[in-house]
Design a protein around this motif. Structure first.
Motif, mmCIF file in Angstrom:
data_model
loop_
_atom_site.group_PDB
_atom_site.id
_atom_site.type_symbol
_atom_site.label_atom_id
_atom_site.label_comp_id
_atom_site.label_asym_id
_atom_site.label_seq_id
_atom_site.Cartn_x
_atom_site.Cartn_y
_atom_site.Cartn_z
ATOM 1 N N VAL A 181 -26.080 -6.960 48.541
ATOM 2 C CA VAL A 181 -24.828 -7.456 49.551
ATOM 3 C C VAL A 181 -24.351 -8.828 49.283
ATOM 4 O O VAL A 181 -22.926 -9.061 49.653
ATOM 5 C CB VAL A 181 -25.253 -7.846 50.925
ATOM 6 C CG1 VAL A 181 -24.675 -7.943 52.409
ATOM 7 C CG2 VAL A 181 -25.187 -6.400 50.899
ATOM 8 N N ASN A 182 -24.918 -9.754 48.782
ATOM 9 C CA ASN A 182 -24.875 -11.521 48.180
ATOM 10 C C ASN A 182 -26.059 -11.920 47.183
ATOM 11 O O ASN A 182 -27.193 -10.893 47.116
ATOM 12 C CB ASN A 182 -24.428 -12.001 49.045
ATOM 13 C CG ASN A 182 -25.223 -12.105 50.128
ATOM 14 O OD1 ASN A 182 -26.493 -11.813 49.979
ATOM 15 N ND2 ASN A 182 -24.748 -12.068 51.539
ATOM 16 N N PRO A 183 -25.692 -12.634 47.013
ATOM 17 C CA PRO A 183 -27.136 -13.276 46.059
ATOM 18 C C PRO A 183 -27.783 -13.345 46.633
ATOM 19 O O PRO A 183 -28.472 -13.763 47.789
ATOM 20 C CB PRO A 183 -26.160 -14.598 44.689
ATOM 21 C CG PRO A 183 -24.647 -14.239 45.334
ATOM 22 C CD PRO A 183 -24.275 -13.528 47.124
ATOM 23 N N GLY A 184 -29.558 -13.326 45.922
ATOM 24 C CA GLY A 184 -30.653 -13.577 46.690
ATOM 25 C C GLY A 184 -31.559 -13.396 45.410
ATOM 26 O O GLY A 184 -32.353 -14.198 45.136
ATOM 27 N N PRO A 185 -31.378 -11.942 45.497
ATOM 28 C CA PRO A 185 -30.389 -10.841 45.623
ATOM 29 C C PRO A 185 -30.427 -9.882 46.953
ATOM 30 O O PRO A 185 -31.758 -10.333 47.123
ATOM 31 C CB PRO A 185 -30.593 -9.916 44.399
ATOM 32 C CG PRO A 185 -31.972 -9.759 44.232
ATOM 33 C CD PRO A 185 -32.022 -11.820 44.918
ATOM 34 N N TYR A 186 -29.501 -10.572 47.795
ATOM 35 C CA TYR A 186 -29.885 -10.090 49.080
ATOM 36 C C TYR A 186 -29.415 -7.565 49.168
ATOM 37 O O TYR A 186 -28.301 -7.952 48.291
ATOM 38 C CB TYR A 186 -29.128 -9.921 50.711
ATOM 39 C CG TYR A 186 -30.565 -11.554 50.822
ATOM 40 C CD1 TYR A 186 -31.035 -11.226 52.107
ATOM 41 C CD2 TYR A 186 -30.399 -12.097 49.719
ATOM 42 C CE1 TYR A 186 -30.877 -12.311 52.063
ATOM 43 C CE2 TYR A 186 -30.569 -13.877 50.876
ATOM 44 C CZ TYR A 186 -31.304 -13.077 51.557
ATOM 45 O OH TYR A 186 -32.110 -14.368 52.048
ATOM 46 N N ALA A 187 -30.164 -7.079 49.396
ATOM 47 C CA ALA A 187 -29.474 -5.510 49.260
ATOM 48 C C ALA A 187 -29.207 -4.752 50.223
ATOM 49 O O ALA A 187 -29.766 -5.507 51.269
ATOM 50 C CB ALA A 187 -30.424 -4.688 48.426
ATOM 51 N N ALA A 188 -28.625 -3.698 50.611
ATOM 52 C CA ALA A 188 -28.095 -2.970 51.696
ATOM 53 C C ALA A 188 -29.271 -1.788 51.641
ATOM 54 O O ALA A 188 -29.117 -1.066 50.013
ATOM 55 C CB ALA A 188 -26.820 -2.131 51.613
ATOM 56 N N GLY A 189 -30.685 -1.773 52.314
ATOM 57 C CA GLY A 189 -30.952 -1.108 52.353
ATOM 58 C C GLY A 189 -31.151 0.819 52.634
ATOM 59 O O GLY A 189 -29.713 0.494 53.169
ATOM 60 N N GLU A 190 -31.333 1.367 53.076
ATOM 61 C CA GLU A 190 -31.414 2.636 53.521
ATOM 62 C C GLU A 190 -30.686 2.534 54.725
ATOM 63 O O GLU A 190 -29.720 3.264 55.267
ATOM 64 C CB GLU A 190 -32.405 4.221 53.122
ATOM 65 C CG GLU A 190 -32.521 4.176 51.638
ATOM 66 C CD GLU A 190 -33.520 5.500 51.925
ATOM 67 O OE1 GLU A 190 -33.226 6.593 51.023
ATOM 68 O OE2 GLU A 190 -34.840 5.144 52.088
ATOM 69 N N GLY A 191 -31.556 1.338 55.612
ATOM 70 C CA GLY A 191 -31.158 2.122 57.000
ATOM 71 C C GLY A 191 -30.025 0.813 57.618
ATOM 72 O O GLY A 191 -30.010 1.025 58.693
#
Length: 298
Positions: A181-191
């Motif tokens: 989704v954006n640096p961090g890294p932040y991800a888009a999880g299944e939920g």
């Protein structure tokens, strides 16, 4: 005496009808923080502090009611001509007050709600994170704006997501995907709503729902998961090759990487009316990289 009693009953009945009509005309909305907000009439002057909420107002055909938006609201383009009142976390309270809004729409995470309420401004905190949330928020804003066909608009969005899924070839299904989704890294999880879209497209998300909708990950987690495909925005791609261990992942070695432009990333990460367009972008990525994967095997 009977004549006076009958006149009194008629008067009481008329008052009950009047009171009932007023109550029926009033709007009562419960926001995502559980706060009940009452409106004497549908708000005509709206300030939005969350892009997806501004987009929803416009999708419902009520863009002219917006008198101010946050600095990140850029779609539709007409919103860029409105006064910008800061961001959800750092709004310009004085500027918002000067715009005399009937209501301010904001995320539940915004810290401005209490300050605005103390100044007598009505606030609705709405923050969609899943497909069901997007539908619920659209219907709630439709209720607020007295738009009768909000459900029809939602059904069209949902049907377009389904069409994107049906357009995919069989070979594109089952790919293990990492969506940043954006640096961090932040991800888009299944939920998350992004994760739910990936699931509907037949992809397998390497980030389980148990980690939350948008978790901050240890980069080593992604390396160990070794996804087949990486989806990432242009804002995050710089320096990605220098992340420890990343060049050893199969997606990087075999160039199964979809880099989305800034505009495309905004479409993808905003849980609102453009969710269908986001599904089409992800479907196109899956189809292209599946073909590339098949070509590498032959």
């Amino acid at each position: 005496m009977n004549r006076m009693r009958n006149a009194w009953l008629v008067l009481v009945g008329a008052l009950m009808v009047l009171i009932g009509g007023t109550a029926q005309a009033a709007l009562q909305i419960t926001d995502d923080n559980g706060v009940v907000v009452n409106f004497e009439r549908s708000p005509q002057r709206i300030v939005s502090l969350l892009p997806s909420l501004a987009e929803t107002v416009c999708e419902l055909g009520q863009c002219p009611r917006l008198v101010g938006v946050d600095r990140y609201s850029t779609f539709p383009a007409s919103l860029t001509k409105l006064p910008q009142v800061g961001g959800g976390l750092d709004p310009n309270i004085e500027m918002i007050v000067a715009l005399r809004p009937d209501v301010v729409l904001m995320a539940t995470s915004s810290r401005a709600g209490d300050r605005l309420r103390a100044l007598g401004i009505k606030v609705l905190a709405l923050e969609p994170k899943t497909h069901a949330d997007v539908q619920r928020v659209m219907l709630k804003i439709g209720q607020l704006l007295e738009v009768p066909d909000a459900q029809r608009i939602w059904r069209a969005i949902d049907a377009a997501v389904m069409a994107a899924a049906q357009s995919l070839p069989a070979g594109a299904r089952g790919m293990r995907v990492y969506f940043e989704v954006n640096p961090g890294p932040y991800a888009a999880g299944e939920g998350s709503f992004i994760g739910e879209t990936l699931t509907r497209l037949g992809a397998r998300n390497i980030v389980p729902a148990s980690l939350g909708p948008f978790p901050k990950l240890n980069p080593e987690y992604i390396v160990r998961a070794d996804p087949d495909l990486i989806m990432i925005g242009q804002r995050s791609v710089d320096g990605m090759a220098q992340r420890p261990g990343w060049m050893g992942m199969r997606a990087m070695r075999e160039q199964r990487l979809c880099v989305f432009s800034t505009d495309e990333s905004d479409t993808l990460v905003r849980p609102g009316p453009r969710m269908a367009e986001g599904a089409r972008l992800m479907a196109r990525c899956l189809a292209d990289k599946a073909a590339k994967k098949a070509g590498a095997r032959s």
